[in-house]
Design a protein around this motif. Structure first.
Motif, mmCIF file in Angstrom:
data_model
loop_
_atom_site.group_PDB
_atom_site.id
_atom_site.type_symbol
_atom_site.label_atom_id
_atom_site.label_comp_id
_atom_site.label_asym_id
_atom_site.label_seq_id
_atom_site.Cartn_x
_atom_site.Cartn_y
_atom_site.Cartn_z
ATOM 1 N N VAL A 206 0.847 -1.190 0.000
ATOM 2 C CA VAL A 206 0.000 0.000 0.000
ATOM 3 C C VAL A 206 0.881 1.238 0.000
ATOM 4 O O VAL A 206 1.760 1.385 0.856
ATOM 5 C CB VAL A 206 -0.943 0.015 1.219
ATOM 6 C CG1 VAL A 206 -1.800 1.286 1.224
ATOM 7 C CG2 VAL A 206 -1.838 -1.225 1.215
ATOM 8 N N PHE A 207 0.606 2.125 -0.972
ATOM 9 C CA PHE A 207 1.348 3.372 -1.124
ATOM 10 C C PHE A 207 0.347 4.527 -0.975
ATOM 11 O O PHE A 207 -0.329 4.893 -1.940
ATOM 12 C CB PHE A 207 2.051 3.410 -2.476
ATOM 13 C CG PHE A 207 2.917 2.206 -2.737
ATOM 14 C CD1 PHE A 207 4.187 2.114 -2.196
ATOM 15 C CD2 PHE A 207 2.432 1.138 -3.487
ATOM 16 C CE1 PHE A 207 4.980 0.986 -2.411
ATOM 17 C CE2 PHE A 207 3.205 0.006 -3.700
ATOM 18 C CZ PHE A 207 4.486 -0.069 -3.166
ATOM 19 N N PRO A 208 0.226 5.102 0.225
ATOM 20 C CA PRO A 208 -0.806 6.108 0.434
ATOM 21 C C PRO A 208 -0.621 7.370 -0.397
ATOM 22 O O PRO A 208 -1.608 8.036 -0.722
ATOM 23 C CB PRO A 208 -0.704 6.421 1.929
ATOM 24 C CG PRO A 208 -0.028 5.229 2.525
ATOM 25 C CD PRO A 208 0.910 4.762 1.471
ATOM 26 N N GLN A 209 0.616 7.703 -0.735
ATOM 27 C CA GLN A 209 0.834 8.901 -1.540
ATOM 28 C C GLN A 209 2.150 8.768 -2.295
ATOM 29 O O GLN A 209 3.007 7.974 -1.944
ATOM 30 C CB GLN A 209 0.857 10.153 -0.660
ATOM 31 C CG GLN A 209 1.912 10.143 0.417
ATOM 32 C CD GLN A 209 1.736 11.283 1.410
ATOM 33 O OE1 GLN A 209 0.630 11.585 1.842
ATOM 34 N NE2 GLN A 209 2.831 11.916 1.777
ATOM 35 N N GLY A 210 2.254 9.533 -3.368
ATOM 36 C CA GLY A 210 3.516 9.606 -4.092
ATOM 37 C C GLY A 210 3.655 8.685 -5.282
ATOM 38 O O GLY A 210 4.658 8.748 -5.994
ATOM 39 N N ALA A 211 2.643 7.820 -5.540
ATOM 40 C CA ALA A 211 2.752 6.911 -6.686
ATOM 41 C C ALA A 211 2.390 7.590 -8.000
ATOM 42 O O ALA A 211 2.631 7.019 -9.070
ATOM 43 C CB ALA A 211 1.877 5.681 -6.472
ATOM 44 N N GLY A 212 1.786 8.761 -7.930
ATOM 45 C CA GLY A 212 1.508 9.520 -9.144
ATOM 46 C C GLY A 212 0.212 9.138 -9.815
ATOM 47 O O GLY A 212 -0.638 8.449 -9.247
ATOM 48 N N THR A 213 0.077 9.552 -11.046
ATOM 49 C CA THR A 213 -1.179 9.387 -11.783
ATOM 50 C C THR A 213 -1.088 8.393 -12.924
ATOM 51 O O THR A 213 -2.000 8.314 -13.748
ATOM 52 C CB THR A 213 -1.648 10.749 -12.332
ATOM 53 O OG1 THR A 213 -0.633 11.280 -13.207
ATOM 54 C CG2 THR A 213 -1.924 11.734 -11.207
#
Length: 289
Positions: A206-213
């Protein structure tokens, strides 16, 4: 058996079930099916839509304004029969609305519209949530599509997930399906992650933020699927070790925090929709042409 709707063009054929408005297959013109087949020996899902929560609630119970409500992991939409609102050759739109059954678990008036739409070799799956009540409506929404691993024609080749933003987002571990408060270093290096079953021995990444669009799921020197995300800031990757699929899960909302707040509105990345308002979430996947 639930009814299904088929949409198709010169590149793709997509089948969608009324149960959960869930995609059942995604076949390219060469006959290859890129979507997991739902073998219950591993996991019976194929591409569930997650609403009104993403992830797990403690003891499968939500608090809404202090009152407990039963809520299974990833919400109830995936287990509900949707109504087909419109369909043509290139798109189909299913709708789920408030009922006595949904009110028992989620005391809000809502309308959930799920659309599958083709444009050449690209498929866009969208969910539009409408608050039809008089009070602010908290919810989570996300997607859980499972694609075959290995990809068609790529058995024996390394497979990777590569983030468009070349990021190295921190991971948030899970404990009994709930998010632990700490973050751990990213498994990505320069935006690239080489997949291995051992990565998933302790549940999803799980990557809550920062993985981009956007990202690409690909086999080395082989086929690739390209993804774009709309209004979906959280990302998870998941499989059962040894299972022949990879779930690429863009979310707006996550599981509750372990030993954290139990109120739905206080879950990480929860949306709160004003009365009469709508919000759209979508992902687009482009298949080899």
């Amino acid at each position: 058996m639930p009814t299904t709707t088929r949409i198709a063009n010169d590149f793709l054929s997509i089948e969608v079930s009324a149960l959960g408005a869930e995609m059942q297959s995604a076949t390219t013109r060469d006959g290859a099916n890129w979507l997991w087949n739902g073998d219950a020996a591993f996991w019976s899902g194929r591409s569930p839509v997650l609403f009104p929560i993403v992830g797990k609630a403690p003891d499968d119970t939500l608090l809404i304004d202090g009152k407990p409500y039963p809520m299974a992991q990833h919400g109830f939409a995936r287990r509900r029969e949707f109504s087909l609102e419109a369909a043509d050759e290139s798109a189909c739109r299913y709708v789920l609305e408030t009922s006595e059954e949904t009110r028992a678990a989620y005391p809000f008036d809502f309308r959930l519209i799920v659309e599958h739409r083709l444009d050449g070799p690209a498929l866009t799956v969208s969910a539009e949530v409408e608050n039809r009540g008089a009070a602010p409506m908290p919810f989570g929404c996300g997607f859980h599509p499972a694609f075959v691993w290995p990809l068609p024609g790529a058995a024996g080749r390394p497979h990777t997930v590569t983030l468009d933003n070349e990021g190295e987002p921190e991971r948030q571990p899970l404990e009994k399906g709930l998010l632990l408060p700490q973050r751990v270093p990213s498994p990505f290096s320069g935006g690239r992650l080489t997949l291995a079953p051992a990565l998933f021995e302790n549940d999803a990444l799980v990557f809550p933020q920062g993985a981009g669009t956007g990202l690409t799921y690909a086999a080395d020197d082989g086929p690739a699927l390209s993804f774009r995300f709309e209004n979906l800031p959280n990302l998870a990757l998941w499989t059962k070790p040894g299972a022949p699929f990879l779930c690429i899960e863009p979310w707006h909302g996550t599981a509750a925090l372990y030993d954290g707040a139990r109120e739905l509105k206080d879950r990480p990345y929860t949306n709160v929709l004003a009365p009469g308002a709508r919000e759209r979430f979508a992902f687009t996947v482009t298949f080899p042409a």
